[in-house]
Design an enzyme around this catalytic site. Structure first.
Site, PDB file in Angstrom:
ATOM      1  N   ASN A   9       0.869  -1.173   0.000  1.00  0.00           N
ATOM      2  CA  ASN A   9       0.000   0.000   0.000  1.00  0.00           C
ATOM      3  C   ASN A   9       0.909   1.228   0.000  1.00  0.00           C
ATOM      4  O   ASN A   9       1.494   1.571   1.023  1.00  0.00           O
ATOM      5  CB  ASN A   9      -0.894  -0.026   1.245  1.00  0.00           C
ATOM      6  CG  ASN A   9      -1.775   1.209   1.347  1.00  0.00           C
ATOM      7  OD1 ASN A   9      -1.812   2.034   0.423  1.00  0.00           O
ATOM      8  ND2 ASN A   9      -2.481   1.352   2.453  1.00  0.00           N
ATOM      9  N   LYS A  11       0.111   4.212  -0.275  1.00  0.00           N
ATOM     10  CA  LYS A  11      -0.559   5.389   0.309  1.00  0.00           C
ATOM     11  C   LYS A  11      -0.340   6.606  -0.605  1.00  0.00           C
ATOM     12  O   LYS A  11      -0.283   6.440  -1.823  1.00  0.00           O
ATOM     13  CB  LYS A  11      -0.091   5.612   1.749  1.00  0.00           C
ATOM     14  CG  LYS A  11      -0.236   4.329   2.596  1.00  0.00           C
ATOM     15  CD  LYS A  11      -0.081   4.518   4.058  1.00  0.00           C
ATOM     16  CE  LYS A  11      -0.249   3.183   4.774  1.00  0.00           C
ATOM     17  NZ  LYS A  11      -0.185   3.288   6.224  1.00  0.00           N
ATOM     18  N   HIS A  94      -9.553   0.975   5.047  1.00  0.00           N
ATOM     19  CA  HIS A  94      -8.280   1.217   5.732  1.00  0.00           C
ATOM     20  C   HIS A  94      -8.537   2.149   6.914  1.00  0.00           C
ATOM     21  O   HIS A  94      -9.364   3.055   6.826  1.00  0.00           O
ATOM     22  CB  HIS A  94      -7.263   1.832   4.758  1.00  0.00           C
ATOM     23  CG  HIS A  94      -5.878   1.801   5.313  1.00  0.00           C
ATOM     24  ND1 HIS A  94      -5.440   2.704   6.248  1.00  0.00           N
ATOM     25  CD2 HIS A  94      -4.841   0.960   5.090  1.00  0.00           C
ATOM     26  CE1 HIS A  94      -4.186   2.423   6.574  1.00  0.00           C
ATOM     27  NE2 HIS A  94      -3.798   1.361   5.888  1.00  0.00           N
ATOM     28  N   GLU A  96      -6.968   4.579   7.985  1.00  0.00           N
ATOM     29  CA  GLU A  96      -6.772   6.001   7.675  1.00  0.00           C
ATOM     30  C   GLU A  96      -8.025   6.591   7.038  1.00  0.00           C
ATOM     31  O   GLU A  96      -8.357   7.749   7.254  1.00  0.00           O
ATOM     32  CB  GLU A  96      -5.535   6.162   6.767  1.00  0.00           C
ATOM     33  CG  GLU A  96      -4.250   5.931   7.557  1.00  0.00           C
ATOM     34  CD  GLU A  96      -3.097   5.368   6.774  1.00  0.00           C
ATOM     35  OE1 GLU A  96      -3.100   5.424   5.530  1.00  0.00           O
ATOM     36  OE2 GLU A  96      -2.164   4.832   7.414  1.00  0.00           O
ATOM     37  N   GLU A 166      -5.189  -4.938  10.507  1.00  0.00           N
ATOM     38  CA  GLU A 166      -4.146  -3.927  10.695  1.00  0.00           C
ATOM     39  C   GLU A 166      -4.399  -3.166  11.995  1.00  0.00           C
ATOM     40  O   GLU A 166      -5.186  -2.198  12.000  1.00  0.00           O
ATOM     41  CB  GLU A 166      -4.162  -2.926   9.537  1.00  0.00           C
ATOM     42  CG  GLU A 166      -3.859  -3.535   8.188  1.00  0.00           C
ATOM     43  CD  GLU A 166      -3.326  -2.482   7.214  1.00  0.00           C
ATOM     44  OE1 GLU A 166      -2.245  -2.674   6.695  1.00  0.00           O
ATOM     45  OE2 GLU A 166      -4.009  -1.458   7.014  1.00  0.00           O
ATOM     46  N   GLY A 172       2.738   2.255  10.749  1.00  0.00           N
ATOM     47  CA  GLY A 172       3.684   3.360  10.601  1.00  0.00           C
ATOM     48  C   GLY A 172       4.402   3.735  11.880  1.00  0.00           C
ATOM     49  O   GLY A 172       5.060   4.767  11.946  1.00  0.00           O
ATOM     50  N   SER A 212       3.685  -2.155  10.281  1.00  0.00           N
ATOM     51  CA  SER A 212       5.139  -2.211  10.487  1.00  0.00           C
ATOM     52  C   SER A 212       5.759  -3.565  10.125  1.00  0.00           C
ATOM     53  O   SER A 212       6.673  -4.035  10.803  1.00  0.00           O
ATOM     54  CB  SER A 212       5.495  -1.826  11.927  1.00  0.00           C
ATOM     55  OG  SER A 212       5.130  -0.479  12.173  1.00  0.00           O
TER      56      SER A 212
HETATM   57  P1  13P Z   1       3.167   0.325   7.626  1.00  0.00           P
HETATM   58  O1  13P Z   1       3.678  -0.952   7.039  1.00  0.00           O
HETATM   59  O2  13P Z   1       3.921   1.539   7.149  1.00  0.00           O
HETATM   60  O3  13P Z   1       3.063   0.251   9.121  1.00  0.00           O
HETATM   61  O4  13P Z   1       1.670   0.544   7.083  1.00  0.00           O
HETATM   62  C1  13P Z   1       0.761  -0.497   7.152  1.00  0.00           C
HETATM   63  C2  13P Z   1      -0.453  -0.134   6.397  1.00  0.00           C
HETATM   64  O5  13P Z   1      -1.194   0.751   6.785  1.00  0.00           O
HETATM   65  C3  13P Z   1      -0.718  -0.838   5.141  1.00  0.00           C
HETATM   66  O6  13P Z   1      -1.989  -0.590   4.680  1.00  0.00           O
END
Ligand code: 13P
Length: 249
Positions: A9, A11, A94, A96, A166, A172, A212
Site C-alpha cells: 500500500n 498510500k 483502511h 486512515e 491492521e 507506521g 510495520s
Molecule cells: P506500515 O507498514 O507503514 O506500518 O503501514 C501499514 C499499512 O497501513 C498498510 O496498509
C-alpha cells in the site's frame, strides 16, 4: 487453502516516475509462483502502471473507490473506471480512511458491493486503536467492523474478498504486533468467517497482517498458521525490502 498474498500500500507516496521505477523492479524480480503480489498505487499512477508495467503475477490495486459508477460526485473515483484501467483489487476500510474521512460501516459495505459488481475484489481492512486494545475490547471491535460491513455481503461476494487485520497502533509506528498477537487475531477472524459462512470459506479466505511489517519480522509473522501474508506500507516503497518480504514465506 488460502492464497498467499503480499500487497504493498503505497498510500499517498511517490511521484508517477518513482512508482513506475518501483513497479518495474518488482516485476522483473524472480517472484515466487505461489504468492500473489499486489501493488496498491495512488490513482494518479494507475494508468501508467497498467500501460507500461503490469502483467500477471503482479496485480494493480486502488486504495479506495466510490459507491457509484458515475454521476455528480466531484473528486470521487468510479470503480468501473478503475476496472477499465486494469485494476483488480481495491483496499476498502483502511483505518486512515475510517478515521480521517469518517467512512461508516454502511459506506464501506456499499463500496465493496460496487467494486465487486464491476469485477474488482476488495481487500477489506479492520483493526483497533491502542485505547481499544488496552481496554481489552479489540476482539469485540474487530467483530463489529467485520459483521457490519463484510458480513453484509453474500457468500459468493465474500469468497472474492481478502481480509487485512491492521492494528492501528502498529501502522507506521515501527511497533509491530507480536506473531502471537497477530495469530490470535487472525484465528479469531477466521472463526468469525467459519461461524457465518462455514469452514470451507474460512479456510480459503486470505487474511493478511498489516502494521510495520519489515524484512526483519515478516518471516516470523508469515509462519503463523492463520497469517496468509501482509499488507505493507512503508516497506513497500523500497523494492529490496518489499521483495524480501514477498520471499518471507
Ligand atoms: P506500515 O507498514 O507503514 O506500518 O503501514 C501499514 C499499512 O497501513 C498498510 O496498509
Amino acid at each position: 487453502m488460502a492464497r498467499k498474498v503480499v500487497a504493498g500500500n503505497w498510500k499517498m507516496n511517490t511521484f508517477v516516475s518513482e512508482g513506475i521505477e518501483l513497479a518495474n523492479k518488482i516485476k522483473v524480480a524472480d517472484l515466487p509462483s505461489d504468492v500473489d503480489v499486489i501493488l496498491a498505487a495512488p490513482y494518479t499512477h494507475l494508468y501508467a502502471l497498467q500501460r507500461e508495467i503490469i502483467s500477471y503475477p503482479v496485480f494493480i490495486a486502488a486504495q479506495n473507490c466510490h459507491t457509484h459508477e458515475s454521476g455528480a460526485f466531484t473528486g470521487e473515483i468510479s470503480p468501473i473506471v478503475l476496472r477499465d484501467l486494469g485494476v483488480t483489487q481495491v483496499i476498502i476500510g483502511h483505518s486512515e480512511r475510517r478515521s480521517y474521512f469518517n467512512e461508516s460501516y454502511e459506506f464501506l459495505r456499499d463500496k465493496m458491493i460496487a467494486a465487486l459488481k464491476v469485477g474488482i475484489n476488495p481487500i477489506f481492512c479492520c483493526g483497533e486503536d491502542l485505547g481499544i486494545r488496552e481496554a481489552g475490547k479489540h476482539k469485540e471491535l474487530i467483530a463489529e467492523q467485520i459483521k457490519s460491513s463484510l458480513f453484509q455481503l453474500s457468500d459468493s461476494q465474500v469468497k472474492k474478498c481478502i481480509i487485512a487485520y491492521e492494528p492501528v497502533w502498529a501502522i507506521g509506528t515501527g511497533v509491530t504486533a507480536s506473531p502471537e498477537q497477530a495469530q490470535e487475531m487472525h484465528a479469531f477472524i477466521r472463526s468469525l468467517v467459519a461461524d457465518k459462512f462455514g469452514p470451507e470459506m474460512a479456510q480459503n479466505i486470505s487474511i493478511l497482517y498489516g502494521g510495520s511489517v519489515k524484512p526483519g519480522n515478516a518471516k516470523e509473522l508469515f509462519s503463523q498458521p492463520d497469517v496468509d501474508g501482509g499488507l505493507i506500507g512503508g516497506a513497500a516503497l523500497d523494492a529490496d525490502s518489499f521483495l524480501s518480504i514477498i520471499n518471507s514465506f
